[in-house]
Design a protein around this motif. Structure first.
Motif, PDB file in Angstrom:
ATOM      1  N   ARG A   6      -4.330 -52.545 -63.270  1.00  0.00           N
ATOM      2  CA  ARG A   6      -5.740 -52.527 -63.672  1.00  0.00           C
ATOM      3  C   ARG A   6      -6.471 -53.606 -62.889  1.00  0.00           C
ATOM      4  NH1 ARG A   6      -7.899 -49.812 -67.627  1.00  0.00           N
ATOM      5  NH2 ARG A   6      -6.533 -48.656 -69.002  1.00  0.00           N
ATOM      6  N   THR A  19     -13.517 -55.755 -63.961  1.00  0.00           N
ATOM      7  CA  THR A  19     -13.766 -54.771 -65.021  1.00  0.00           C
ATOM      8  C   THR A  19     -15.127 -55.017 -65.649  1.00  0.00           C
ATOM      9  OG1 THR A  19     -11.397 -54.889 -65.449  1.00  0.00           O
ATOM     10  CG2 THR A  19     -12.719 -53.689 -67.057  1.00  0.00           C
ATOM     11  N   ASP A  26     -18.040 -54.289 -63.019  1.00  0.00           N
ATOM     12  CA  ASP A  26     -18.157 -52.904 -62.554  1.00  0.00           C
ATOM     13  C   ASP A  26     -18.605 -51.942 -63.650  1.00  0.00           C
ATOM     14  OD1 ASP A  26     -17.485 -53.605 -60.056  1.00  0.00           O
ATOM     15  OD2 ASP A  26     -15.422 -52.860 -60.107  1.00  0.00           O
ATOM     16  N   SER A  27     -18.548 -52.392 -64.908  1.00  0.00           N
ATOM     17  CA  SER A  27     -18.869 -51.486 -66.005  1.00  0.00           C
ATOM     18  C   SER A  27     -20.293 -51.735 -66.499  1.00  0.00           C
ATOM     19  CB  SER A  27     -17.873 -51.719 -67.131  1.00  0.00           C
ATOM     20  OG  SER A  27     -18.375 -51.204 -68.329  1.00  0.00           O
ATOM     21  N   ASP A  66     -10.711 -46.494 -70.551  1.00  0.00           N
ATOM     22  CA  ASP A  66     -10.718 -45.308 -69.695  1.00  0.00           C
ATOM     23  C   ASP A  66     -11.946 -44.435 -69.941  1.00  0.00           C
ATOM     24  OD1 ASP A  66      -8.369 -46.144 -68.597  1.00  0.00           O
ATOM     25  OD2 ASP A  66      -7.081 -44.812 -69.791  1.00  0.00           O
ATOM     26  N   ALA A  87     -15.012 -46.154 -68.484  1.00  0.00           N
ATOM     27  CA  ALA A  87     -14.961 -46.089 -67.020  1.00  0.00           C
ATOM     28  C   ALA A  87     -15.343 -44.690 -66.534  1.00  0.00           C
ATOM     29  CB  ALA A  87     -13.557 -46.458 -66.527  1.00  0.00           C
ATOM     30  N   ARG A  88     -14.825 -43.677 -67.229  1.00  0.00           N
ATOM     31  CA  ARG A  88     -15.139 -42.291 -66.856  1.00  0.00           C
ATOM     32  C   ARG A  88     -16.633 -42.011 -67.049  1.00  0.00           C
ATOM     33  NH1 ARG A  88     -12.897 -39.020 -63.453  1.00  0.00           N
ATOM     34  NH2 ARG A  88     -14.989 -38.302 -63.004  1.00  0.00           N
ATOM     35  N   ASP A 139     -19.061 -44.110 -66.862  1.00  0.00           N
ATOM     36  CA  ASP A 139     -19.807 -44.732 -65.758  1.00  0.00           C
ATOM     37  C   ASP A 139     -19.652 -43.919 -64.476  1.00  0.00           C
ATOM     38  OD1 ASP A 139     -20.766 -46.753 -67.326  1.00  0.00           O
ATOM     39  OD2 ASP A 139     -19.288 -48.245 -66.706  1.00  0.00           O
ATOM     40  N   ASP A 140     -18.419 -43.440 -64.212  1.00  0.00           N
ATOM     41  CA  ASP A 140     -18.166 -42.678 -62.988  1.00  0.00           C
ATOM     42  C   ASP A 140     -18.962 -41.384 -62.942  1.00  0.00           C
ATOM     43  OD1 ASP A 140     -16.464 -44.592 -62.133  1.00  0.00           O
ATOM     44  OD2 ASP A 140     -14.611 -43.522 -62.639  1.00  0.00           O
ATOM     45  N   TRP A 151     -14.579 -52.360 -76.663  1.00  0.00           N
ATOM     46  CA  TRP A 151     -14.434 -52.486 -75.204  1.00  0.00           C
ATOM     47  C   TRP A 151     -14.172 -53.937 -74.817  1.00  0.00           C
ATOM     48  CZ3 TRP A 151     -16.673 -54.737 -70.871  1.00  0.00           C
ATOM     49  CH2 TRP A 151     -16.338 -54.161 -69.642  1.00  0.00           C
TER      50      TRP A 151
END
Lengths: 234, 249
Positions: free
Chosen positions: A10, A16, A19-20, B200, B203-204, B206-207, B239
């Motif tokens: 990770r 983390t 980037d979020s 996860d 993150a998904r 955001d992607d 989170w």
């Protein structure tokens, strides 16, 4: 039964977070709370102006000798400045990046327009820009004294009076303080949600606290130009 | 009832679209909004025109297929799904604007139909529990406190319609993702994957190109299932906890 196994490392905690959208928002929340804490102290310090030039100028001098003899002259002040600068930069960069992302996520606007969200919520971005511009002017006016009418180093009481004796000084200041109030009103509650402190039971208390902070900051800061304008402080 | 409709028409994902005006007559106040659109489409077919494409399935407010932004509101003026919205919410002679969900992550397929595959991919990223299948386990084998069961159920009510994204000024999917994360994370069955799930799925999310949350609260106002706004704070809490526990390895 084969279970999905996570392969690969990770990314680091910092990566983390940065980037979020959730992480970047928490950077905004923490930096915002640091600035909010500073504003409360700043506002309380400003109120010393009501006790005369000696007390106000003495307080300004004390800020420079704070922590002495452990800290060198003005070191405490510089530590605060560095922390604040980091907070401002972190807050602004996150806000810029998140805003760009938000605008990109709604490429086509609705044909049927409808007013959404409260005034404080809708003005967070423009309010932030107004505050950034205000801070630049405020520093040039009362820290570096570049644009101050009196510009008497070491005598902030006289310099503050000079600023609030001009119509533009009062206008800029009061508009900016209204922006502070609105920004804090949504920002404080929002930061609590972002950091996961909000829940249904606490919601009313958090909203009340946000409104109270906004009102106290606005009133406290604006009381100074109003006092100068009405001759209470002269 | 006689109505003027302004409907978004777009031939395919690449084509430019526009609001097109139609007049429909003979609408009963008891019709659902979708039945009103059916009436329009029957009319269009008789006239040899292309009917308006829109998503619908169960028509009883539980599947999450129907969408439509009606007069600027996701699912229209009532707090329900479009299929459960009735024409009595409108007045004779009204002009009604009908638009698709608007979000970069929900591209328009045709007319009012958008591709909500991004939601499926968020679910695939962690909206499940890893458990051996087979016969249902004994219900009392895993004790769930009442408050947790209620909370899980409240979040499980999300039907994944996407109204939250459509209503959000940032096209953010935080309410949807938080409903799915919280639903499983409060239950003992979901707890082994508690951290990876939230990391996860966020993150998904955001992607997929959804916007960030600015806590305007529009999502929770539009949600036909009443997923509450504090769900987002609860997911943020999960989170940040997961980042603390899992970050860096």
């Amino acid at each position: 039964m084969a279970l999905a196994t996570r392969t690969g490392r990770r990314p680091s905690t910092t990566r983390t977070l940065w980037d979020s959208t959730v992480g970047k928002k928490s950077v905004m929340a923490v930096s915002g709370l640091i600035m909010l804490g500073y504003l409360v102290v700043h506002m309380l310090g400003n109120l010393k102006i009501f006790f005369g030039a000696d007390e106000f100028n003495g307080y300004a001098h004390w800020l420079r000798t704070l922590g002495s003899p452990f800290l060198h002259h003005e070191w405490a002040l510089w530590i605060v400045r560095v922390v604040l600068l980091a907070a401002v930069v972190g807050h602004a960069v996150s806000a810029y990046q998140l805003s760009r992302r938000d605008i990109k996520a709604r490429p086509v606007k609705y044909a049927h327009k409808r007013r959404r969200a409260s005034y404080a919520t809708r003005t967070m971005r423009w309010g932030g820009i107004i505050l950034a511009l205000f801070i630049v002017w405020h520093l040039l006016d009362l820290t570096t004294l570049t644009v101050n009418e009196r510009a008497w180093a070491g005598h902030p009481y006289q310099n503050v009076l000079a600023t609030f004796s001009t119509w533009y000084g009062n206008t800029i200041y009061i508009v900016a303080m209204a922006a502070v109030g609105l920004h804090v009103r949504h920002g404080f509650w929002s930061a609590a949600q972002t950091l996961g402190a909000g829940n249904a039971r606490r919601d009313r208390a958090l909203k009340f606290l946000a409104n109270a902070l906004a009102l106290v900051l606005f009133t406290g800061f604006v009381s100074v130009p109003v006092a100068v304008m009405t001759g209470v402080v002269s | 009832m006689r109505l003027n409709l302004r409907v978004w028409r777009q031939q395919n994902p690449g084509a430019p679209g526009a609001m097109v005006t139609y007049e429909v007559d003979g609408i009963s106040r008891d019709m659902s909004f979708l039945e009103m659109l059916d009436t329009l489409n029957e009319d269009l077919i008789l006239r040899g025109e292309d009917p308006v494409a829109f998503d619908h399935d169960c028509r009883e407010g539980i599947c999450g297929a129907c969408s439509l932004v009606i007069n600027g509101d996701a699912h229209g003026p009532e707090r329900t799904t479009t299929c459960q919205l009735h024409m009595r919410s409108f007045a004779d002679g009204d002009t009604i604007d009908v638009e698709p969900w608007r979000a970069a992550a929900f591209p328009v397929v045709k007319d009012l139909v958008v591709d909500r595959g991004a939601f499926d991919r968020i679910i695939q990223a962690g909206g499940y529990i890893t458990a051996p299948t087979g016969s249902a386990p004994e219900a009392h084998a895993t004790a769930v406190p009442k408050a947790d069961a209620d909370s899980a159920f409240e979040h499980a009510e999300c039907i994944g319609c996407g109204a939250c994204v459509a209503a959000c000024p940032n096209g953010s999917a935080m309410l949807f993702t938080s409903a799915k994360v919280n639903h499983l994370n409060v239950l003992p069955q979901g707890s082994p994957e508690r951290e990876t799930r939230v990391l996860d799925m966020v993150a998904r999310m955001d992607d997929e190109g959804f916007g960030g949350c600015t806590l305007t609260g529009e999502c929770a106002t539009a949600c036909p299932k009443g997923i509450p706004l504090p769900s987002i704070a609860a997911m943020n809490r999960e989170w940040l906890r997961a980042v603390r526990k899992h970050g860096g390895n």
